[in-house]
Design a protein around this motif. Structure first.
Motif, PDB file in Angstrom:
ATOM      1  N   ASN A  40       0.899  -1.198   0.001  1.00  0.00           N
ATOM      2  CA  ASN A  40       0.053   0.093   0.136  1.00  0.00           C
ATOM      3  C   ASN A  40       0.859   1.269   0.147  1.00  0.00           C
ATOM      4  OD1 ASN A  40      -2.801  -0.742   0.397  1.00  0.00           O
ATOM      5  ND2 ASN A  40      -2.105  -2.022   1.957  1.00  0.00           N
ATOM      6  N   ASN A  41       0.315   2.444  -0.330  1.00  0.00           N
ATOM      7  CA  ASN A  41       1.159   3.783  -0.327  1.00  0.00           C
ATOM      8  C   ASN A  41       1.379   3.919   1.164  1.00  0.00           C
ATOM      9  OD1 ASN A  41       1.983   5.999  -1.810  1.00  0.00           O
ATOM     10  ND2 ASN A  41       0.328   6.966  -0.712  1.00  0.00           N
ATOM     11  N   THR A  42       0.536   3.462   2.027  1.00  0.00           N
ATOM     12  CA  THR A  42       0.858   3.721   3.459  1.00  0.00           C
ATOM     13  C   THR A  42       2.326   3.681   3.960  1.00  0.00           C
ATOM     14  OG1 THR A  42       0.150   3.789   5.640  1.00  0.00           O
ATOM     15  CG2 THR A  42      -0.131   1.869   4.437  1.00  0.00           C
ATOM     16  N   ILE A  44       4.915   3.389   1.971  1.00  0.00           N
ATOM     17  CA  ILE A  44       5.927   4.075   1.246  1.00  0.00           C
ATOM     18  C   ILE A  44       5.939   5.554   1.646  1.00  0.00           C
ATOM     19  CG2 ILE A  44       6.307   5.060  -1.333  1.00  0.00           C
ATOM     20  CD1 ILE A  44       4.924   2.605  -2.060  1.00  0.00           C
ATOM     21  N   TRP A  45       4.591   6.182   2.081  1.00  0.00           N
ATOM     22  CA  TRP A  45       4.620   7.585   2.559  1.00  0.00           C
ATOM     23  C   TRP A  45       5.106   7.510   4.142  1.00  0.00           C
ATOM     24  CZ3 TRP A  45      -0.608  10.690   1.477  1.00  0.00           C
ATOM     25  CH2 TRP A  45      -0.338  10.849   0.079  1.00  0.00           C
ATOM     26  N   MET A  46       4.755   6.180   4.747  1.00  0.00           N
ATOM     27  CA  MET A  46       5.767   6.204   6.237  1.00  0.00           C
ATOM     28  C   MET A  46       7.335   6.324   6.174  1.00  0.00           C
ATOM     29  SD  MET A  46       7.424   3.615   7.954  1.00  0.00           S
ATOM     30  CE  MET A  46       6.887   2.031   8.113  1.00  0.00           C
ATOM     31  N   SER A 151      -7.274  -6.006   2.015  1.00  0.00           N
ATOM     32  CA  SER A 151      -7.479  -5.261   3.474  1.00  0.00           C
ATOM     33  C   SER A 151      -7.356  -3.895   3.447  1.00  0.00           C
ATOM     34  CB  SER A 151      -6.171  -5.888   4.456  1.00  0.00           C
ATOM     35  OG  SER A 151      -6.246  -7.191   4.469  1.00  0.00           O
ATOM     36  N   VAL A 152      -6.327  -3.175   3.347  1.00  0.00           N
ATOM     37  CA  VAL A 152      -6.448  -1.926   3.364  1.00  0.00           C
ATOM     38  C   VAL A 152      -7.198  -0.986   2.283  1.00  0.00           C
ATOM     39  CG1 VAL A 152      -5.028   0.217   3.457  1.00  0.00           C
ATOM     40  CG2 VAL A 152      -4.456  -1.410   4.794  1.00  0.00           C
ATOM     41  N   SER A 153      -7.086  -1.323   1.139  1.00  0.00           N
ATOM     42  CA  SER A 153      -7.488  -0.742   0.061  1.00  0.00           C
ATOM     43  C   SER A 153      -8.965  -1.005  -0.004  1.00  0.00           C
ATOM     44  CB  SER A 153      -7.188  -1.205  -1.328  1.00  0.00           C
ATOM     45  OG  SER A 153      -5.862  -1.563  -1.290  1.00  0.00           O
ATOM     46  N   TYR A 330       8.013  -0.149  -8.250  1.00  0.00           N
ATOM     47  CA  TYR A 330       7.010  -0.420  -9.240  1.00  0.00           C
ATOM     48  C   TYR A 330       5.747   0.069  -8.934  1.00  0.00           C
ATOM     49  CZ  TYR A 330       4.108  -3.284 -12.493  1.00  0.00           C
ATOM     50  OH  TYR A 330       3.066  -3.582 -13.593  1.00  0.00           O
ATOM     51  N   PHE A 331       5.337  -0.085  -7.560  1.00  0.00           N
ATOM     52  CA  PHE A 331       4.001   0.500  -7.129  1.00  0.00           C
ATOM     53  C   PHE A 331       3.813   2.031  -7.413  1.00  0.00           C
ATOM     54  CE2 PHE A 331       1.412   2.524  -4.147  1.00  0.00           C
ATOM     55  CZ  PHE A 331       0.381   1.736  -3.780  1.00  0.00           C
ATOM     56  N   LYS A 332       4.932   2.678  -7.664  1.00  0.00           N
ATOM     57  CA  LYS A 332       4.679   4.268  -7.701  1.00  0.00           C
ATOM     58  C   LYS A 332       4.575   4.377  -9.223  1.00  0.00           C
ATOM     59  CE  LYS A 332       6.182   7.027  -4.495  1.00  0.00           C
ATOM     60  NZ  LYS A 332       7.025   8.143  -4.027  1.00  0.00           N
TER      61      LYS A 332
END
Ligand SMILES: NC(=O)c1ccc[n+]([C@@H]2O[C@H](COP(=O)([O-])OP(=O)(O)OC[C@H]3O[C@@H](n4cnc5c(N)ncnc54)[C@H](OP(=O)(O)O)[C@@H]3O)[C@@H](O)[C@H]2O)c1
Length: 348
Positions: A40-42, A44-46, A151-153, A330-332
């Motif tokens: 999740n992006n979370t 990455i931002w963390m 889960s998160v999304s 890759y996620f980004k």
């Protein structure tokens, strides 16, 4: 065990593959052998420190304590139980509800002490993880990777659709529709709540895939007259917008909403700050909802809808756990279709 840890705020070079002791479950916890962990992006931002100001981030005001093992969309098998946990849980395949909170039922996601796996607790970028037994749900599908795609999304998407109280026959614009949250927003709004969905993507070559998920119309944010195209597709203004893009599509969203329409935001993948003409908001009686995660009840309802086949996993690709750096890079990238999942079994 192998784990990938974040060693401090910074770029992907702050992700390190390490050998760590297998954690021991406390009395109320179970030890889980991780079989898959969605990205999740979370996290990455963390790592980037992008959540808060002053270089701190995470879900608690004191910031993240490094080193930290990220990862919140975890599936796996219970292999050990803490002293207070029924031993019958051993061998169970589970999916983890991703945060603890003392909030009352229905308000647990907005409790001040809400603490998140992969941020305040070590998470699923590892071969093993410990977690409270009562936050482990039965896996909704037989496949570990597929079950780790929600889960998160999915909980975020489910809560967004609940917030706007979507009804059959209403039209809802879903932005970021090819992404992790958006691909689930389409399915939940259309297939669970019966709404018509206009999906906004970049690349129109995925139109058919979006329609298979439940979208009625698929339009591109690259179009110069997206607002006109949305109004034309719907035959007029829309009831709601479910947004994860933020700035890039904000004025378009306000333009296409009907009087009394609803705008729900849970993300800002296309820009965190924006300009707002208040007149648009009040003259159109628009209601805005901010949305983060969801409740245990919603999580349970989502698991049920998944096991009934109403919501399907959308997985772009998997990476071995030790390639977490490459997976986050890759996620980004733009143009993914659904979730990226880490699989420890690939390399052990
Ligand atoms: N509040 C919560 O509880 C919660 C939970 C999960 C995620 N989020 C947030 O929600 C956002 C999306 O997360 P995700 O996991 O779905 O990410 P994702 O899988 O990377 O999807 C991002 C989506 O946004 C689109 N997008 C990015 N920049 C855009 C732009 N300038 N114009 C139009 N569309 C653009 C992408 O389209 P392309 O592929 O064409 O670039 C893609 O469809 C992130 O900000 C994340 O932090 C919030």
């Amino acid at each position: 065990m192998k784990a990938v840890q974040v060693t401090g705020y910074g770029d992907v070079d702050k992700l390190e593959v390490r050998d760590l002791p297998i954690p021991e479950p406390k009395a109320n916890e179970v030890l889980i052998q991780v079989k898959a962990c969605g990205i999740n992006n979370t996290e990455i931002w963390m790592r980037e420190g992008a959540y808060g100001t002053g270089g701190k981030s995470g879900w608690r005001p004191e910031g993240v304590q490094f080193p930290r093992t990220p990862g919140s969309d975890i599936t796996g098998t219970v292999i050990e139980t803490g002293g207070e946990v029924d031993e019958a849980m051993k061998g169970k395949d589970v999916v983890l509800f991703p945060f603890t909170s003392s909030g009352e039922e229905g308000h647990e996601h907005i409790s001040e002490d809400m603490s998140f796996i992969g941020s305040e607790y070590d998470g699923g970028y590892a071969e093993y993880v410990v977690w409270p037994a009562d936050l482990c749900f039965d896996m909704p599908l037989n496949d570990y990777t597929e079950s780790a795609a929600f889960s998160v999304s999915g909980m975020t998407a489910w809560h967004m659709v609940e917030q706007i109280q979507a009804k059959p026959g209403e039209t809802i614009v879903v932005t970021g529709a090819n992404g992790g949250v958006g691909s689930l927003n389409i399915q939940i709004a259309a297939n669970v709540f019966g709404a018509e969905v206009i999906a906004i993507v970049g690349d129109l070559s995925i139109e058919e895939k979006m329609k298979e998920l439940g979208a009625t119309h698929v339009l591109s944010y690259r179009s110069e007259n997206l607002a006109e195209q949305i109004l034309e597709a719907n035959g007029g203004p829309v009831d709601s917008v479910l947004d994860v893009v933020g700035d890039a599509l904000f004025s378009t969203s306000l333009q296409v909403l009907k009087k009394g329409g609803k705008f729900c935001t849970s993300g800002s993948a296309g820009g965190q700050k924006t300009e707002l003409d208040f007149r648009t908001l009040y003259l159109k009686h628009i209601t805005m909802y901010g949305s983060v995660l969801g409740t245990r009840e919603e999580f349970g309802n989502m698991m049920k809808a998944i096991s009934q086949g109403k919501i399907k996993p959308v997985i772009d690709r998997t990476f071995p756990l030790v390639e977490a750096k490459e997976a986050q890079q890759y996620f980004k990238q733009a143009g993914k279709l659904g979730k990226i999942v880490l699989v420890p079994g690939h390399d052990s």
